[in-house]
Design a protein around this motif. Structure first.
Motif, mmCIF file in Angstrom:
data_model
loop_
_atom_site.group_PDB
_atom_site.id
_atom_site.type_symbol
_atom_site.label_atom_id
_atom_site.label_comp_id
_atom_site.label_asym_id
_atom_site.label_seq_id
_atom_site.Cartn_x
_atom_site.Cartn_y
_atom_site.Cartn_z
ATOM 1 N N ARG A 1 33.221 41.737 30.428
ATOM 2 C CA ARG A 1 33.655 42.130 31.120
ATOM 3 C C ARG A 1 33.189 41.239 32.997
ATOM 4 N NH1 ARG A 1 38.531 45.280 31.394
ATOM 5 N NH2 ARG A 1 39.297 43.670 33.036
ATOM 6 N N VAL A 2 33.678 41.162 33.830
ATOM 7 C CA VAL A 2 33.395 40.852 35.305
ATOM 8 C C VAL A 2 34.190 41.686 36.112
ATOM 9 C CG1 VAL A 2 32.332 39.528 36.772
ATOM 10 C CG2 VAL A 2 31.505 39.122 34.302
ATOM 11 N N PHE A 3 34.108 42.244 36.831
ATOM 12 C CA PHE A 3 34.898 42.496 37.830
ATOM 13 C C PHE A 3 34.114 42.401 39.467
ATOM 14 C CE2 PHE A 3 35.836 45.632 34.882
ATOM 15 C CZ PHE A 3 37.274 45.945 34.747
ATOM 16 N N ILE A 4 34.982 41.822 40.441
ATOM 17 C CA ILE A 4 34.651 42.019 41.590
ATOM 18 C C ILE A 4 35.586 42.952 42.799
ATOM 19 C CG2 ILE A 4 34.330 40.015 43.519
ATOM 20 C CD1 ILE A 4 32.926 40.118 41.119
ATOM 21 N N PHE A 5 35.276 43.742 43.626
ATOM 22 C CA PHE A 5 35.254 44.787 44.191
ATOM 23 C C PHE A 5 35.280 43.681 46.087
ATOM 24 C CE2 PHE A 5 35.492 47.051 40.846
ATOM 25 C CZ PHE A 5 36.744 47.654 40.182
ATOM 26 N N PRO A 6 36.508 42.996 46.337
ATOM 27 C CA PRO A 6 35.727 42.373 48.009
ATOM 28 C C PRO A 6 36.674 43.157 48.637
ATOM 29 C CG PRO A 6 37.691 41.165 46.896
ATOM 30 C CD PRO A 6 37.305 42.050 45.703
ATOM 31 N N PRO A 7 35.993 42.974 50.479
ATOM 32 C CA PRO A 7 37.400 43.879 51.033
ATOM 33 C C PRO A 7 37.953 43.176 50.787
ATOM 34 C CG PRO A 7 36.122 41.819 52.012
ATOM 35 C CD PRO A 7 34.687 42.111 50.880
ATOM 36 N N ALA A 8 38.883 44.198 51.432
ATOM 37 C CA ALA A 8 40.737 44.520 51.448
ATOM 38 C C ALA A 8 41.224 42.719 52.139
ATOM 39 C CB ALA A 8 41.809 45.299 52.169
ATOM 40 N N THR A 9 40.507 42.490 53.705
ATOM 41 C CA THR A 9 41.107 40.957 53.985
ATOM 42 C C THR A 9 40.698 39.955 52.921
ATOM 43 O OG1 THR A 9 38.668 41.176 55.600
ATOM 44 C CG2 THR A 9 40.064 42.248 56.369
ATOM 45 N N ALA A 10 39.724 40.360 52.295
ATOM 46 C CA ALA A 10 39.640 38.748 51.175
ATOM 47 C C ALA A 10 40.584 38.903 49.582
ATOM 48 C CB ALA A 10 38.188 38.753 51.264
ATOM 49 N N LEU A 11 41.268 39.941 49.560
ATOM 50 C CA LEU A 11 42.498 40.040 48.348
ATOM 51 C C LEU A 11 42.688 38.972 48.080
ATOM 52 C CD1 LEU A 11 43.230 43.690 48.658
ATOM 53 C CD2 LEU A 11 41.385 42.396 47.458
ATOM 54 N N ASP A 12 43.086 38.449 47.395
ATOM 55 C CA ASP A 12 43.407 36.816 47.126
ATOM 56 C C ASP A 12 43.727 36.796 45.332
ATOM 57 O OD1 ASP A 12 45.611 34.687 47.259
ATOM 58 O OD2 ASP A 12 44.102 34.022 49.042
ATOM 59 N N ARG A 13 44.816 36.080 44.711
ATOM 60 C CA ARG A 13 45.261 35.625 44.188
ATOM 61 C C ARG A 13 44.019 34.299 43.689
ATOM 62 N NH1 ARG A 13 49.271 37.013 40.504
ATOM 63 N NH2 ARG A 13 50.991 37.729 42.637
ATOM 64 N N TYR A 14 42.732 34.439 42.743
ATOM 65 C CA TYR A 14 41.264 33.234 42.799
ATOM 66 C C TYR A 14 41.759 33.366 40.908
ATOM 67 C CZ TYR A 14 39.769 35.378 46.478
ATOM 68 O OH TYR A 14 39.438 35.647 48.344
ATOM 69 N N GLU A 15 41.118 32.057 40.715
ATOM 70 C CA GLU A 15 41.270 31.732 39.506
ATOM 71 C C GLU A 15 39.918 31.486 38.969
ATOM 72 O OE1 GLU A 15 43.574 30.870 37.901
ATOM 73 O OE2 GLU A 15 45.602 30.772 39.423
ATOM 74 N N GLY A 16 39.401 32.305 37.400
ATOM 75 C CA GLY A 16 38.430 33.000 37.139
ATOM 76 C C GLY A 16 38.468 33.472 35.331
#
Length: 229
Positions: A35-50
């Motif tokens: 499993r892969v988790f990505i924790f970006p900064p709040a300003t980059a939160l979005d719906r990403y496909e992958g």
């Protein structure tokens, strides 16, 4: 194995999208149960496909309201985010979150059904007092935390190894993870200067169920190298 990337206060919306576009393509060929988790900064939160899970580094215990500078459920629901990082040492030590607040945050997001990556760790002065002092300190960070929560992942990060280039030794990691596992049956990640050069050594340690990666995760090629190691 779990591979989690904590961007902290790095990357923009544009660079996060570019990163995740590349990562998504690389993960197409990864046929495993990792499993892969990505924790970006709040300003980059979005719906990403992958084939990865996007989580938030921090959030407040409310749907919305008069909490200047915070983000709540209303903002997270816009992007379908149901994963959160709680208890990171930088929020405890730099931003002053005490155990009572950390436990309150845990309880709130548990009630909302979030998957929680819960961080614990000790400072160098605690480590230098020996294993007994280390365990006493780490167990104190579970006060008010439901260790039986089925959506809980625990991350052990010795504070003295975060961003210093110095990782704990395999003996230190193995011993600490073994002692921690006596108290819960949840996935246990190691974090603290994890990088491509030591990823195989760390993930081969008994009791290590994955890694939480900071600075070495900021470059998609280096993070991918760790995932595919």
């Amino acid at each position: 194995m779990i591979f989690a990337a904590n961007f902290k206060m790095n990357h923009t919306r544009a660079t996060t999208k570019a990163y995740l576009d590349v990562l998504a393509q690389k993960l197409v060929s990864k046929c495993s149960e990792d499993r892969v988790f990505i924790f970006p900064p709040a300003t980059a939160l979005d719906r990403y496909e992958g084939d990865f899970t996007i989580g938030v580094q921090n959030a407040y215990m409310a749907e919305s309201g008069a909490y200047t500078g915070e983000i709540g459920l209303e903002q997270l629901e816009e992007f379908g985010i149901k994963t959160i990082l709680i208890g990171h040492s930088e929020r405890r030590d730099v931003l002053g979150e005490d155990q009572a607040l950390v436990a309150e945050k845990f309880a709130y997001f548990k009630a909302q059904g979030f998957e929680i990556v819960y961080c614990i760790g000790e400072a160098l002065e605690v480590r230098e007092k020996g294993d007994e002092a280390v365990m006493a300190h780490l167990l104190s960070q579970f006060e008010g935390i439901d260790l039986s929560y089925e959506k809980l992942i625990i991350a052990y990060e010795p504070i003295w190894a975060i961003g210093t280039g110095r990782s704990a030794t395999t003996e230190e990691i193995s011993s600490t993870h073994a002692s921690l596992k006596e108290h819960f049956d949840r996935p246990l990640l190691y974090g603290g200067s994890v990088k491509p050069e030591n990823i195989k050594e760390i993930t081969a340690i008994d009791g290590v169920d994955g890694v939480l990666v900071g600075s070495a995760s900021l470059d998609v090629e280096r993070f991918s190298e760790m995932i595919f190691a």
